[in-house]
Structures are given as structure tokens and as C-alpha cells.
Design a protein around this motif. Structure first.
Motif, PDB file in Angstrom:
ATOM      1  N   LYS A 100      -4.694  -6.424   2.701  1.00  0.00           N
ATOM      2  CA  LYS A 100      -4.542  -5.541   1.732  1.00  0.00           C
ATOM      3  C   LYS A 100      -4.642  -4.009   2.524  1.00  0.00           C
ATOM      4  CE  LYS A 100      -6.748  -7.976  -2.144  1.00  0.00           C
ATOM      5  NZ  LYS A 100      -7.860  -8.016  -2.863  1.00  0.00           N
ATOM      6  N   LEU A 101      -5.524  -3.695   3.455  1.00  0.00           N
ATOM      7  CA  LEU A 101      -5.503  -2.342   4.248  1.00  0.00           C
ATOM      8  C   LEU A 101      -4.224  -2.166   4.780  1.00  0.00           C
ATOM      9  CD1 LEU A 101      -6.842   0.126   5.204  1.00  0.00           C
ATOM     10  CD2 LEU A 101      -8.136  -1.239   7.064  1.00  0.00           C
ATOM     11  N   ALA A 102      -3.479  -3.295   5.485  1.00  0.00           N
ATOM     12  CA  ALA A 102      -2.344  -3.176   6.025  1.00  0.00           C
ATOM     13  C   ALA A 102      -1.246  -2.722   4.900  1.00  0.00           C
ATOM     14  CB  ALA A 102      -1.842  -4.358   6.747  1.00  0.00           C
ATOM     15  N   HIS A 103      -1.216  -3.487   3.951  1.00  0.00           N
ATOM     16  CA  HIS A 103      -0.327  -3.093   2.857  1.00  0.00           C
ATOM     17  C   HIS A 103      -0.458  -1.476   2.314  1.00  0.00           C
ATOM     18  CE1 HIS A 103       0.884  -6.999   2.973  1.00  0.00           C
ATOM     19  NE2 HIS A 103      -0.187  -7.559   2.386  1.00  0.00           N
ATOM     20  N   GLN A 104      -1.607  -1.348   2.357  1.00  0.00           N
ATOM     21  CA  GLN A 104      -1.895   0.145   1.866  1.00  0.00           C
ATOM     22  C   GLN A 104      -1.451   1.332   2.906  1.00  0.00           C
ATOM     23  OE1 GLN A 104      -6.213   1.172   1.545  1.00  0.00           O
ATOM     24  NE2 GLN A 104      -5.718   2.976   0.560  1.00  0.00           N
ATOM     25  N   LYS A 107       2.280   1.743   2.762  1.00  0.00           N
ATOM     26  CA  LYS A 107       2.516   2.452   1.586  1.00  0.00           C
ATOM     27  C   LYS A 107       2.527   3.824   1.489  1.00  0.00           C
ATOM     28  CE  LYS A 107       1.855   2.373  -3.589  1.00  0.00           C
ATOM     29  NZ  LYS A 107       1.182   1.990  -4.576  1.00  0.00           N
ATOM     30  N   VAL A 108       1.286   4.381   2.329  1.00  0.00           N
ATOM     31  CA  VAL A 108       0.830   5.652   2.213  1.00  0.00           C
ATOM     32  C   VAL A 108       1.689   6.474   3.420  1.00  0.00           C
ATOM     33  CG1 VAL A 108      -1.451   5.385   1.217  1.00  0.00           C
ATOM     34  CG2 VAL A 108      -1.177   5.502   3.937  1.00  0.00           C
ATOM     35  N   ASP A 112       8.789   0.900   4.468  1.00  0.00           N
ATOM     36  CA  ASP A 112       9.246  -0.613   3.863  1.00  0.00           C
ATOM     37  C   ASP A 112       8.203  -1.517   4.483  1.00  0.00           C
ATOM     38  OD1 ASP A 112      10.685   0.615   1.814  1.00  0.00           O
ATOM     39  OD2 ASP A 112      12.356   0.466   3.219  1.00  0.00           O
ATOM     40  N   PHE A 113       8.034  -1.161   5.934  1.00  0.00           N
ATOM     41  CA  PHE A 113       7.453  -2.354   6.701  1.00  0.00           C
ATOM     42  C   PHE A 113       6.783  -1.771   7.831  1.00  0.00           C
ATOM     43  CE2 PHE A 113      11.517  -2.029   9.147  1.00  0.00           C
ATOM     44  CZ  PHE A 113      11.108  -2.010  10.410  1.00  0.00           C
ATOM     45  N   ALA A 114       5.872  -2.361   8.601  1.00  0.00           N
ATOM     46  CA  ALA A 114       5.153  -2.099   9.662  1.00  0.00           C
ATOM     47  C   ALA A 114       4.398  -3.065  10.320  1.00  0.00           C
ATOM     48  CB  ALA A 114       4.581  -0.656   9.582  1.00  0.00           C
ATOM     49  N   ALA A 115       4.336  -3.238  11.434  1.00  0.00           N
ATOM     50  CA  ALA A 115       3.105  -4.106  12.120  1.00  0.00           C
ATOM     51  C   ALA A 115       1.805  -3.250  12.318  1.00  0.00           C
ATOM     52  CB  ALA A 115       3.441  -4.529  13.348  1.00  0.00           C
TER      53      ALA A 115
END
Length: 156
Positions: A100-104, A107-108, A112-115
């Protein structure tokens, strides 16, 4: 400002110990292994128990792993390939709060994507160490991105 806990940083070290010099264009923790004489910024060293990498695409975790030693005596706290570490995908249960922290984070940042590399501190708190906009895609990761991109395109 967006509620994502990150490693503390500044243009010069704050009072106290445990501040590390960094270069803006560092790769693989090389500037941590060989501290620069003229750093671009400073980060506070934290005691990290575990470090995770989450590949987040459009709010979904497409690959998740934990950094593990790749050689008998890796660097004590620099968890990079050059420091003797690798990412183990699929062998460890990755807590939902890490994903969840990765997705947040993605987003901020307006991506669209990241590792996203996330550290778990001794008190259980999670902090974002970095978000890789051009992550390594070896060892099966490219297939995960291709599948996610195809599914996203078909849903459009």
C-alpha cells in the motif's frame, strides 16, 4: 507533505550523528560505499531491519520482493547489488502495508509505475527509500510489466 514517510534528508547535515553524504546521480549505493567529498545532499542513516522492493503499476503490485544477502558477508546496511545484496522475489511474504505504501508513493509522485524501495525500521515504521522510475527488469520482471501493460491496454 503528501503523507508518505521518507528517509530524512537535507542540503547539509543536521545536528547530531548518522548523516550520510549523497550524490544526486548515484547508482547502486556507490556513493554510500564511497562517500563523496562534495555531496549534493545528505540523508539521515536509519537502522533498517528489512528492505523491500515493490513494482507498482497503476495501483497494483505486479512484483514484490525482499532484499537478501547474495554473498556470505554482505555490507551490514547498504542493501545494493554492489553491497552484496539481491532481491528475492516470491520467497517471502510481503506485508500488505508495504504494498500500500508503494502504491501511495507512486500515486503522489504522479507516476503510472515505479519500483519502490521501502525500509522497515526497528520500531516497525515503514519509510520510502527511493522510487525507481527506470527499474531493472531482469529475471522475470519484464514479463510482469508486459502482462500488466497488456491488461491495462485491453481494459481501456
Amino acid at each position: 507533505k503528501a503523507g508518505v514517510p521518507t528517509i530524512e534528508m537535507g542540503l547539509r547535515p543536521s545536528r547530531g550523528e548518522n548523516w550520510l553524504p549523497r550524490k544526486a546521480n548515484h547508482v547502486g549505493g556507490a556513493d554510500l560505499l564511497h562517500p563523496p567529498a562534495h555531496p549534493d545532499f545528505w540523508v539521515k542513516r536509519e537502522t533498517i531491519l528489512r528492505e523491500f522492493r515493490i513494482h507498482s503499476f497503476k495501483g497494483k503490485s505486479i512484483r514484490a520482493g525482499m532484499k537478501v544477502p547474495r554473498i556470505p558477508n554482505p555490507h551490514e546496511w547498504i542493501r545494493s547489488w554492489d553491497g552484496g545484496w539481491r532481491i528475492s522475489y516470491g520467497a517471502h511474504r510481503i506485508p500488505d502495508k508495504v504494498r500500500k505504501l508503494a502504491h501511495q508513493t507512486v500515486k503522489v509522485l504522479g507516476l503510472d509505475f515505479a519500483a519502490v524501495d521501502i525500509g522497515e525500521l526497528t520500531n516497525g515504521k515503514l519509510i520510502v527509500l527511493e522510487a525507481n522510475r527506470a527499474p531493472g527488469i531482469e529475471g522475470g520482471t519484464i514479463e510482469k510489466y508486459a502482462t500488466a501493460i497488456r491488461a491495462w491496454m485491453e481494459a481501456q
